[in-house]
Design an enzyme around this catalytic site. Structure first.
Site, short mmCIF file in Angstrom:
data_model
loop_
_atom_site.label_atom_id
_atom_site.label_comp_id
_atom_site.label_asym_id
_atom_site.label_seq_id
_atom_site.Cartn_x
_atom_site.Cartn_y
_atom_site.Cartn_z
N HIS A 43 -0.75 -13.11 -1.22
CA HIS A 43 -1.98 -13.45 -0.49
C HIS A 43 -1.94 -14.87 0.06
O HIS A 43 -2.89 -15.30 0.72
CB HIS A 43 -3.20 -13.29 -1.41
CG HIS A 43 -3.57 -11.88 -1.64
ND1 HIS A 43 -4.58 -11.49 -2.49
CD2 HIS A 43 -3.07 -10.73 -1.12
CE1 HIS A 43 -4.69 -10.16 -2.50
NE2 HIS A 43 -3.77 -9.68 -1.68
N HIS A 90 0.81 -1.21 0.00
CA HIS A 90 0.00 0.00 0.00
C HIS A 90 0.86 1.27 0.00
O HIS A 90 0.38 2.32 -0.44
CB HIS A 90 -0.96 -0.01 1.19
CG HIS A 90 -2.13 -0.92 0.98
ND1 HIS A 90 -3.43 -0.51 1.13
CD2 HIS A 90 -2.19 -2.23 0.61
CE1 HIS A 90 -4.25 -1.52 0.86
NE2 HIS A 90 -3.50 -2.59 0.56
#
Length: 335
Positions: free
Chosen positions: A247, A126
């Site tokens: 992930h 991010h």
């Protein structure tokens, strides 16, 4: 001009804070102490520091006259022999400003656990994910600390607080930017969970403001939109797929939440999330919409199959793409 003596920091989960910069041998202990002192010494020269470390006992009882002269020459001679070994591959004049990357790595290990690894790795994505290749804006610059109130960054304040504890301890020894700290922490998170060791170059400068909003890919995008979004950041389809493999850790349901492996790709090949008896898709069954969107694109699916069959290939490609990610948009320290 970029610093040429800033090291690449290899991630590893085997060393303690003490042993990472101080050897158990007498010579190694002196070398570690000298480097730490030189890093924080300011105006004192590396040569002065070498004298004070190697000959402090002699200095206490030095005599005037010929004996004092003999001690002085002995100091000069021994310094000439040992100093190159104490500060390997470093410019003596700039040694006081050199990073000791092991201090950053060890500080991160003091606060990082496997349960916290996924959140820390998400923090990397991010912060760096705001990069725009067209105008070179955004990227890995520590601006995430100003952006935690944005909806897409919900929950990242916990990871920032965790790394803030590490930063406080590291800053007592040598100053570290948020950008460097986050980049190293993400690499450590991967290694801690059994993934590849990732070397991280040091010397990033922090931004003093937030990056523009709306730069991260939304979770509702299809494969075509995802490919376009990643291309604006300079990443290919293959690089997008391999980064999505992160992930594999966390609570998204791809294998063990604390083991970094290629389970993400294997689960994607098994098929779509199951549906409930009412015919509606189960809520947060496994992964995000964007994870499953990759399986709807032939090019993405080809890479999913490759990584599902070859974990070593996934590790190698993830390492290389992670380095590219944390170097995107960086403003480096200059000499």
């Amino acid at each position: 001009m970029e610093l040429t003596n800033i090291p690449y920091l290899a991630s590893s989960s085997s060393s303690s804070f003490f042993s990472s910069y101080c050897s158990s041998t007498c010579r190694g202990r002196r070398a570690g102490k000298l480097f730490l002192t030189a890093s924080a010494a300011g105006g004192r020269s590396a040569d002065d520091l070498a004298h004070s470390q190697l000959f402090e006992q002699e200095n206490e009882g030095a005599l005037s006259g010929p004996r004092s002269s003999w001690h002085y020459k002995r100091r000069e001679f021994t310094s000439a022999i040992f100093l190159p070994f104490l500060l390997p591959h470093a410019d003596i004049a700039s040694a006081a400003e050199a990073y000791d990357g092991s201090i950053i790595r060890s500080g991160v290990r003091n606060v990082l656990t496997k349960a916290k690894a996924a959140g820390v790795l998400r923090l990397v994505f991010h912060d760096a994910g705001t990069f725009d290749v067209s105008d070179k804006s955004g990227g890995m610059n520590g601006s995430i600390i100003y952006e935690v109130d944005r909806p897409e960054n919900t929950g990242l304040n916990r990871s920032i607080k965790i790394l803030g504890k590490a930063k406080a301890g590291i800053d007592d020894i040598q100053k570290v930017s948020w950008a460097d700290l986050i980049a190293v922490a993400g690499a450590e998170a991967v290694a801690l969970c059994g993934g590849p060791e990732i070397p991280v170059r040091l010397g990033r400068l922090d931004s003093s403001t937030a990056d523009p909003a709306g730069k991260l890919p939304e979770e509702t995008l299809d494969a075509a939109a995802l490919k376009l979004a990643f291309s604006t950041k300079g990443f290919s389809t293959q690089e997008m797929v391999v980064l999505s493999g992160a992930h594999t850790i966390g609570g998204k349901g791809f294998g063990s939440p604390v083991i970094f492996d290629n389970s993400y790709f294997k689960v994607l090949l098994e098929g779509k999330p199951q549906t409930s008896s009412s015919g509606m898709e189960a809520k947060a069954m496994v992964g995000l919409r964007t994870d499953w969107a990759l399986t709807e694109d032939d090019e993405c699916l080809r890479w999913i199959r490759i990584y599902a069959e070859d974990q070593a290939r996934f590790f190698d490609d993830f390492r290389d793409t992670y380095i590219k990610l944390v170097d995107s948009g960086v403003t480096w320290r200059t000499a």
